[in-house]
Design a protein around this motif. Structure first.
Motif, PDB file in Angstrom:
ATOM      1  N   PRO A  76     -22.451 -18.040 -11.864  1.00  0.00           N
ATOM      2  CA  PRO A  76     -23.009 -16.941 -11.082  1.00  0.00           C
ATOM      3  C   PRO A  76     -24.204 -16.292 -11.777  1.00  0.00           C
ATOM      4  CG  PRO A  76     -21.191 -16.135 -12.373  1.00  0.00           C
ATOM      5  CD  PRO A  76     -21.353 -17.606 -12.729  1.00  0.00           C
ATOM      6  N   PHE A  77     -24.869 -15.382 -11.071  1.00  0.00           N
ATOM      7  CA  PHE A  77     -25.829 -14.507 -11.743  1.00  0.00           C
ATOM      8  C   PHE A  77     -25.764 -13.113 -11.145  1.00  0.00           C
ATOM      9  CE2 PHE A  77     -28.517 -16.717  -8.543  1.00  0.00           C
ATOM     10  CZ  PHE A  77     -29.121 -15.646  -7.885  1.00  0.00           C
ATOM     11  N   ALA A  78     -25.962 -12.134 -12.024  1.00  0.00           N
ATOM     12  CA  ALA A  78     -26.023 -10.745 -11.585  1.00  0.00           C
ATOM     13  C   ALA A  78     -27.297 -10.532 -10.769  1.00  0.00           C
ATOM     14  CB  ALA A  78     -26.004  -9.815 -12.801  1.00  0.00           C
ATOM     15  N   ILE A  79     -27.230  -9.633  -9.795  1.00  0.00           N
ATOM     16  CA  ILE A  79     -28.382  -9.389  -8.920  1.00  0.00           C
ATOM     17  C   ILE A  79     -28.903  -7.963  -9.118  1.00  0.00           C
ATOM     18  CG2 ILE A  79     -27.649 -11.087  -7.228  1.00  0.00           C
ATOM     19  CD1 ILE A  79     -26.540  -8.827  -5.511  1.00  0.00           C
ATOM     20  N   GLN A  80     -30.032  -7.675  -8.503  1.00  0.00           N
ATOM     21  CA  GLN A  80     -30.665  -6.379  -8.700  1.00  0.00           C
ATOM     22  C   GLN A  80     -29.957  -5.249  -7.951  1.00  0.00           C
ATOM     23  OE1 GLN A  80     -31.819  -8.918  -6.901  1.00  0.00           O
ATOM     24  NE2 GLN A  80     -33.250  -8.284  -5.289  1.00  0.00           N
ATOM     25  N   HIS A  81     -29.082  -5.587  -7.025  1.00  0.00           N
ATOM     26  CA  HIS A  81     -28.332  -4.565  -6.287  1.00  0.00           C
ATOM     27  C   HIS A  81     -27.188  -4.066  -7.165  1.00  0.00           C
ATOM     28  CE1 HIS A  81     -30.417  -5.544  -2.512  1.00  0.00           C
ATOM     29  NE2 HIS A  81     -30.419  -6.774  -3.000  1.00  0.00           N
ATOM     30  N   ARG A  82     -27.008  -2.728  -7.226  1.00  0.00           N
ATOM     31  CA  ARG A  82     -26.105  -2.147  -8.207  1.00  0.00           C
ATOM     32  C   ARG A  82     -25.224  -1.044  -7.589  1.00  0.00           C
ATOM     33  NH1 ARG A  82     -28.083  -3.819 -13.171  1.00  0.00           N
ATOM     34  NH2 ARG A  82     -26.837  -2.288 -14.329  1.00  0.00           N
ATOM     35  N   THR A  83     -24.118  -0.783  -8.254  1.00  0.00           N
ATOM     36  CA  THR A  83     -23.265   0.356  -7.938  1.00  0.00           C
ATOM     37  C   THR A  83     -23.392   1.372  -9.071  1.00  0.00           C
ATOM     38  OG1 THR A  83     -21.684  -0.893  -6.619  1.00  0.00           O
ATOM     39  CG2 THR A  83     -20.875   1.130  -7.628  1.00  0.00           C
ATOM     40  N   TYR A  84     -23.486   2.643  -8.701  1.00  0.00           N
ATOM     41  CA  TYR A  84     -23.712   3.721  -9.657  1.00  0.00           C
ATOM     42  C   TYR A  84     -22.505   4.657  -9.686  1.00  0.00           C
ATOM     43  CZ  TYR A  84     -28.526   2.109  -9.550  1.00  0.00           C
ATOM     44  OH  TYR A  84     -29.654   1.336  -9.642  1.00  0.00           O
ATOM     45  N   ALA A  85     -22.125   5.067 -10.881  1.00  0.00           N
ATOM     46  CA  ALA A  85     -21.026   6.014 -11.071  1.00  0.00           C
ATOM     47  C   ALA A  85     -21.543   7.202 -11.871  1.00  0.00           C
ATOM     48  CB  ALA A  85     -19.863   5.343 -11.797  1.00  0.00           C
ATOM     49  N   ALA A  86     -21.601   8.362 -11.219  1.00  0.00           N
ATOM     50  CA  ALA A  86     -21.938   9.609 -11.907  1.00  0.00           C
ATOM     51  C   ALA A  86     -20.627  10.228 -12.380  1.00  0.00           C
ATOM     52  CB  ALA A  86     -22.671  10.558 -10.961  1.00  0.00           C
ATOM     53  N   VAL A  87     -20.541  10.540 -13.669  1.00  0.00           N
ATOM     54  CA  VAL A  87     -19.253  10.897 -14.262  1.00  0.00           C
ATOM     55  C   VAL A  87     -19.406  12.062 -15.230  1.00  0.00           C
ATOM     56  CG1 VAL A  87     -17.202   9.978 -15.440  1.00  0.00           C
ATOM     57  CG2 VAL A  87     -18.694   8.418 -14.169  1.00  0.00           C
ATOM     58  N   ALA A  88     -18.360  12.893 -15.297  1.00  0.00           N
ATOM     59  CA  ALA A  88     -18.287  13.963 -16.297  1.00  0.00           C
ATOM     60  C   ALA A  88     -16.828  14.329 -16.520  1.00  0.00           C
ATOM     61  CB  ALA A  88     -19.080  15.191 -15.854  1.00  0.00           C
ATOM     62  N   PHE A  89     -16.534  14.815 -17.717  1.00  0.00           N
ATOM     63  CA  PHE A  89     -15.207  15.360 -17.976  1.00  0.00           C
ATOM     64  C   PHE A  89     -14.978  16.583 -17.091  1.00  0.00           C
ATOM     65  CE2 PHE A  89     -16.042  13.364 -22.205  1.00  0.00           C
ATOM     66  CZ  PHE A  89     -14.980  12.473 -22.188  1.00  0.00           C
ATOM     67  N   ASN A  90     -13.711  16.832 -16.731  1.00  0.00           N
ATOM     68  CA  ASN A  90     -13.404  18.000 -15.894  1.00  0.00           C
ATOM     69  C   ASN A  90     -12.428  18.977 -16.540  1.00  0.00           C
ATOM     70  OD1 ASN A  90     -10.872  16.770 -15.562  1.00  0.00           O
ATOM     71  ND2 ASN A  90     -11.399  15.878 -13.573  1.00  0.00           N
ATOM     72  N   GLY A  91     -12.006  18.696 -17.778  1.00  0.00           N
ATOM     73  CA  GLY A  91     -11.146  19.633 -18.479  1.00  0.00           C
ATOM     74  C   GLY A  91      -9.708  19.657 -18.012  1.00  0.00           C
ATOM     75  N   THR A  92      -9.316  18.683 -17.198  1.00  0.00           N
ATOM     76  CA  THR A  92      -7.937  18.598 -16.713  1.00  0.00           C
ATOM     77  C   THR A  92      -7.398  17.202 -17.026  1.00  0.00           C
ATOM     78  OG1 THR A  92      -8.333  17.658 -14.505  1.00  0.00           O
ATOM     79  CG2 THR A  92      -8.685  20.039 -14.776  1.00  0.00           C
ATOM     80  N   GLY A  93      -6.215  16.926 -16.563  1.00  0.00           N
ATOM     81  CA  GLY A  93      -5.655  15.595 -16.687  1.00  0.00           C
ATOM     82  C   GLY A  93      -5.864  14.759 -15.450  1.00  0.00           C
ATOM     83  N   ASP A  94      -6.684  15.232 -14.515  1.00  0.00           N
ATOM     84  CA  ASP A  94      -6.902  14.551 -13.243  1.00  0.00           C
ATOM     85  C   ASP A  94      -8.145  13.669 -13.273  1.00  0.00           C
ATOM     86  OD1 ASP A  94      -4.714  15.753 -12.041  1.00  0.00           O
ATOM     87  OD2 ASP A  94      -5.887  17.430 -11.248  1.00  0.00           O
ATOM     88  N   ILE A  95      -8.084  12.602 -12.482  1.00  0.00           N
ATOM     89  CA  ILE A  95      -9.286  11.870 -12.111  1.00  0.00           C
ATOM     90  C   ILE A  95      -9.572  12.193 -10.653  1.00  0.00           C
ATOM     91  CG2 ILE A  95     -10.336   9.618 -11.773  1.00  0.00           C
ATOM     92  CD1 ILE A  95      -8.804   8.538 -14.056  1.00  0.00           C
TER      93      ILE A  95
END
Length: 393
Positions: free
Chosen positions: A45-64
């Motif tokens: 296979p090969f990776a393509i230019q189309h991507r998925t983005y994840a914006a993330v930060a800690f929230n100070g709890t035990g939850d996701i």
């Protein structure tokens, strides 16, 4: 709006602050080697230019807490509750909305790998420009982006191959899709202008320059708009047939079978199981031949191998559909060097290797063939080998 901006904006809107970072991972096109991965075989296979983005930060709890641009509601799960949600029983739906199982499943798989690590809660917002349901591995792109983000934020220090294994565990056991590891490895190990040759038994991988750019070639993706889902029965049935074939041959997996074993296989198997086995055995050989051709002769030498791969998937593995066959036939009749369906099958996309000057003619011919057949108009675009996961912000 770019998917990067969409992820960051969704995070800000949903959680009321800026993310600590944005990570992304690519989708992939499989040049050749279909359904060989879960048979411990070879893929390219090969990776393509189309991507998925994840914006993330800690929230100070035990939850996701998870948000996505392709879902209306937020999904929340406590880290300590993930073992009660996953694994998902084979054939069952996950205990959370399926899109969120890819995200939460990665967190669950990371906790299982590093049970002593002091992991804390995070907020995650997902956006993507990888076409969903087109066989371009939008799921592995989600897994790769989230795994890369959590690996950094939780300071786990895991290497790309381990993160690929985390993604596969999430897809297999959290989502309940019986896929192999090709998609995750391709996404995690992507390099510009190169495909990734992967031995799915040893997980050894090497970059193989494609030479497409220098040869004036483009990879045209023809998304048939026929959506598929790996967790549905057809994919699982194919995998079970392969396992049955290996058992009848007395081997660990079909990786250990060769073309010389096919006459004996034909004698001891029913017709359907034999044809499934024949596809895997011959497809492994086609992957090796494609790597050799790219290395020794260049990309124009791989056309017949792509065509033979499609015929095998159509006739022996029976995972093509009328739209995919129409796309492949129309592309080949109008100048494509090679063409085949790509991905798990039962819908999704075909690819065609086309000289740059022939792109308009091939694209127009495919669109006309779909119109003549009364099919929904396809989504046609080009892809190029691209880089793996990265931190974008």
């Amino acid at each position: 709006m770019t998917a990067l901006t969409a992820a960051r904006d969704l995070f800000t809107t949903s959680f009321g602050r800026e993310p600590e970072g944005v990570w992304s991972a690519p989708g992939r096109v499989n040049l050749i080697g279909e359904h060989t991965d879960y048979n411990e075989g070879f893929v390219l296979p090969f990776a393509i230019q189309h991507r998925t983005y994840a914006a993330v930060a800690f929230n100070g709890t035990g939850d996701i807490r998870v948000e996505s641009t392709f879902a209306d509601s937020q999904v929340v799960a406590h880290l300590d509750e993930l073992d009660g949600i996953f694994p998902t029983a084979p054939g069952e739906a996950p205990g959370v909305p399926e899109w969120s199982a890819y995200v939460l499943g990665v967190a669950w798989a990371l906790r299982a790998l590093r049970p002593d690590a002091p992991l804390t809660g995070v907020d995650i917002a997902i956006a993507s420009d990888v076409p969903i349901g087109a066989g371009l591995s939008s799921s592995a792109a989600i897994e790769g982006a989230v795994a890369s983000a959590l690996n950094d934020l939780w300071e786990l220090g895991l290497d790309p191959v381990t993160l690929a294994q985390v993604g596969r565990k999430a897809e297999n056991e959290a989502v309940g899709a019986p896929t192999g590891i090709m998609d995750q490895m391709s996404s995690m190990l992507g390099r510009p202008d190169a495909a990734t040759f992967i031995d799915c038994r040893s997980l050894e991988a090497k970059s193989v320059p494609t030479g497409f750019r220098d040869a004036g070639l483009e990879v045209l993706v023809i998304d048939t708009q026929v959506t598929h889902a790996h967790s549905t029965g057809g994919y699982r049935e194919r995998r079970e047939s392969c396992e049955r074939g290996a058992q009848l041959l007395g081997i660990r997996s079909l990786r250990d079978a060769s073309v010389s074993d096919l006459p004996r296989a034909a004698e001891i198997m029913d017709d359907v199981t034999f044809r499934r086995v024949r596809h895997i055995v011959t497809e492994n050989q086609r992957v090796l031949a494609t790597v050799a051709a790219l290395t020794e002769q260049g990309p124009r030498a791989i056309g017949d191998l792509l065509v033979a791969s499609h015929a095998s998937m159509r006739d022996d593995f029976e995972i093509s559909v009328a739209e995919l066959d129409t796309a492949v036939d129309a592309a080949l009749e109008n100048g494509a060097i090679g063409a085949r369906m790509t991905g798990g099958g039962f819908g999704g996309a075909a690819i065609a290797l086309v000289a740059h000057a022939d792109l308009p003619r091939v694209s127009d011919a495919v669109e006309q063939a779909f119109a003549d057949a009364g099919f929904t108009a396809p989504h046609i675009f080009t892809v190029s080998p691209s880089e793996g996961p990265r931190r974008d912000a």
